[in-house]
Design a protein around this motif. Structure first.
Motif, PDB file in Angstrom:
ATOM      1  N   PHE A 154       5.759   6.957   2.747  1.00  0.00           N
ATOM      2  CA  PHE A 154       4.308   7.250   3.119  1.00  0.00           C
ATOM      3  C   PHE A 154       4.454   7.492   4.542  1.00  0.00           C
ATOM      4  N   TRP A 155       4.978   6.856   5.303  1.00  0.00           N
ATOM      5  CA  TRP A 155       5.053   6.968   6.914  1.00  0.00           C
ATOM      6  C   TRP A 155       5.828   8.342   7.125  1.00  0.00           C
ATOM      7  N   SER A 156       6.726   8.749   6.336  1.00  0.00           N
ATOM      8  CA  SER A 156       7.618  10.224   6.276  1.00  0.00           C
ATOM      9  C   SER A 156       6.497  11.207   6.393  1.00  0.00           C
ATOM     10  N   ALA A 157       5.360  11.033   5.799  1.00  0.00           N
ATOM     11  CA  ALA A 157       4.610  12.208   5.290  1.00  0.00           C
ATOM     12  C   ALA A 157       3.294  11.935   6.317  1.00  0.00           C
ATOM     13  N   ASN A 158       3.100  10.710   6.925  1.00  0.00           N
ATOM     14  CA  ASN A 158       2.177  10.542   7.678  1.00  0.00           C
ATOM     15  C   ASN A 158       2.342   9.950   9.109  1.00  0.00           C
ATOM     16  N   LEU A 159       3.259  10.602   9.844  1.00  0.00           N
ATOM     17  CA  LEU A 159       3.884   9.839  11.061  1.00  0.00           C
ATOM     18  C   LEU A 159       2.597  10.054  12.044  1.00  0.00           C
ATOM     19  N   GLY A 167      -6.413   7.852  -0.207  1.00  0.00           N
ATOM     20  CA  GLY A 167      -6.074   7.471  -1.545  1.00  0.00           C
ATOM     21  C   GLY A 167      -5.014   7.274  -2.094  1.00  0.00           C
ATOM     22  N   ASN A 168      -3.975   7.563  -1.304  1.00  0.00           N
ATOM     23  CA  ASN A 168      -2.585   7.244  -1.659  1.00  0.00           C
ATOM     24  C   ASN A 168      -1.837   6.158  -0.877  1.00  0.00           C
ATOM     25  N   VAL A 169      -2.426   5.102  -0.300  1.00  0.00           N
ATOM     26  CA  VAL A 169      -1.780   4.131   0.262  1.00  0.00           C
ATOM     27  C   VAL A 169      -0.928   3.096  -0.463  1.00  0.00           C
ATOM     28  N   PRO A 170       0.364   2.989  -0.387  1.00  0.00           N
ATOM     29  CA  PRO A 170       1.128   2.086  -1.321  1.00  0.00           C
ATOM     30  C   PRO A 170       0.590   0.542  -1.112  1.00  0.00           C
ATOM     31  N   ALA A 171       0.918  -0.179  -2.206  1.00  0.00           N
ATOM     32  CA  ALA A 171       0.399  -1.550  -2.052  1.00  0.00           C
ATOM     33  C   ALA A 171       0.718  -2.490  -1.000  1.00  0.00           C
ATOM     34  N   LEU A 172       1.923  -2.140  -0.506  1.00  0.00           N
ATOM     35  CA  LEU A 172       2.407  -3.096   0.610  1.00  0.00           C
ATOM     36  C   LEU A 172       1.676  -2.814   1.782  1.00  0.00           C
ATOM     37  N   LEU A 173       1.589  -1.540   2.009  1.00  0.00           N
ATOM     38  CA  LEU A 173       1.096  -1.181   3.156  1.00  0.00           C
ATOM     39  C   LEU A 173      -0.589  -1.476   3.315  1.00  0.00           C
ATOM     40  N   VAL A 195      11.235   7.418  10.125  1.00  0.00           N
ATOM     41  CA  VAL A 195      11.613   8.366  11.145  1.00  0.00           C
ATOM     42  C   VAL A 195      13.112   8.814  11.041  1.00  0.00           C
ATOM     43  N   ALA A 196      13.898   7.779  10.815  1.00  0.00           N
ATOM     44  CA  ALA A 196      15.353   7.685  10.662  1.00  0.00           C
ATOM     45  C   ALA A 196      15.672   8.862   9.404  1.00  0.00           C
TER      46      ALA A 196
END
Length: 214
Positions: free
Chosen positions: A61-66, A142-148, A212-213
């Protein structure tokens, strides 16, 4: 699950050599708290396959939403907040007397250290809360992973504190009397809340670092 020291050494995860080991390649955290959380995450990775998949989903998710990561929170922000709330242990009475009589200009002259520490601290607290509110806005996607999603809901819950909006509206022209009152109330009432938010932010910073890595 826990990676023992021998395994971490054999894999050159942590090293004092100039290349910094694998950890240096993974560490793109924005705060020391985030770096510490990343280190703990590597030393104690998810204990189950399901938990690992949850983390992977957040990394993706973060890779696509930095661009959603707040810019108002820095390592300096968290350091200043730590000092601010450490000073709370020495505050035993509400501000009054000269603090409530003098205006901003006189405070700058006669009580310079207190004036700038109070203003600077509340400014950082405001930046931190604004950044946390920005993160909560991600829940509208609408695409937020459960943990986040769980972490963001915890942040949202903490931000319901009665002083949050007052702190966020602090600016350079806020009268010192108001700053002093807010500082006193925040130190007495918000320490636990900010510690909770800092912990949540640090864990998110660590997982974002992995994004990021990659």
């Amino acid at each position: 699950m826990q990676n023992d020291k021998t395994t971490l050494k054999d894999l050159s995860i942590f090293t004092t050599e100039s290349n910094g080991g694998v950890f240096a390649l993974l560490n793109h955290t924005t705060t020391q708290a985030g770096q510490d959380a990343l280190r703990r995450h590597i030393q104690q990775p998810p204990a189950s396959h399901e938990a690992l998949l949850e983390v992977q989903a957040v990394v993706k998710f973060w890779s696509a939403n930095l661009d959603k990561w707040p810019q108002s929170i820095s390592n300096g922000t968290l350091i200043m907040l730590e000092k601010f709330f450490e000073a709370a242990d020495n505050v035993t009475a509400a501000p009054g007397g000269m603090s409530s009589i003098f205006g901003n200009v006189l405070q700058k002259w006669f009580n310079k250290n207190e004036y700038f520490f109070t203003q600077f601290s509340l400014s950082h607290l405001s930046d931190f809360l604004i950044g946390c509110k920005q993160l909560v806005q991600i829940l509208k996607q609408g695409n937020v992973p459960a943990l986040l999603q769980r972490n963001l809901q915890q942040i949202e819950k903490e931000l319901e504190h009665r002083l949050t909006e007052d702190i966020i509206t602090v600016h350079k022209e806020t009268p010192f009397r108001q700053l002093a009152q807010l500082s006193f109330k925040a130190r007495r009432e918000m320490k636990h809340m900010v510690l909770q938010l800092t912990g949540l932010y640090a864990r998110m910073d660590a997982i974002r670092s992995l994004a990021v890595a990659t």
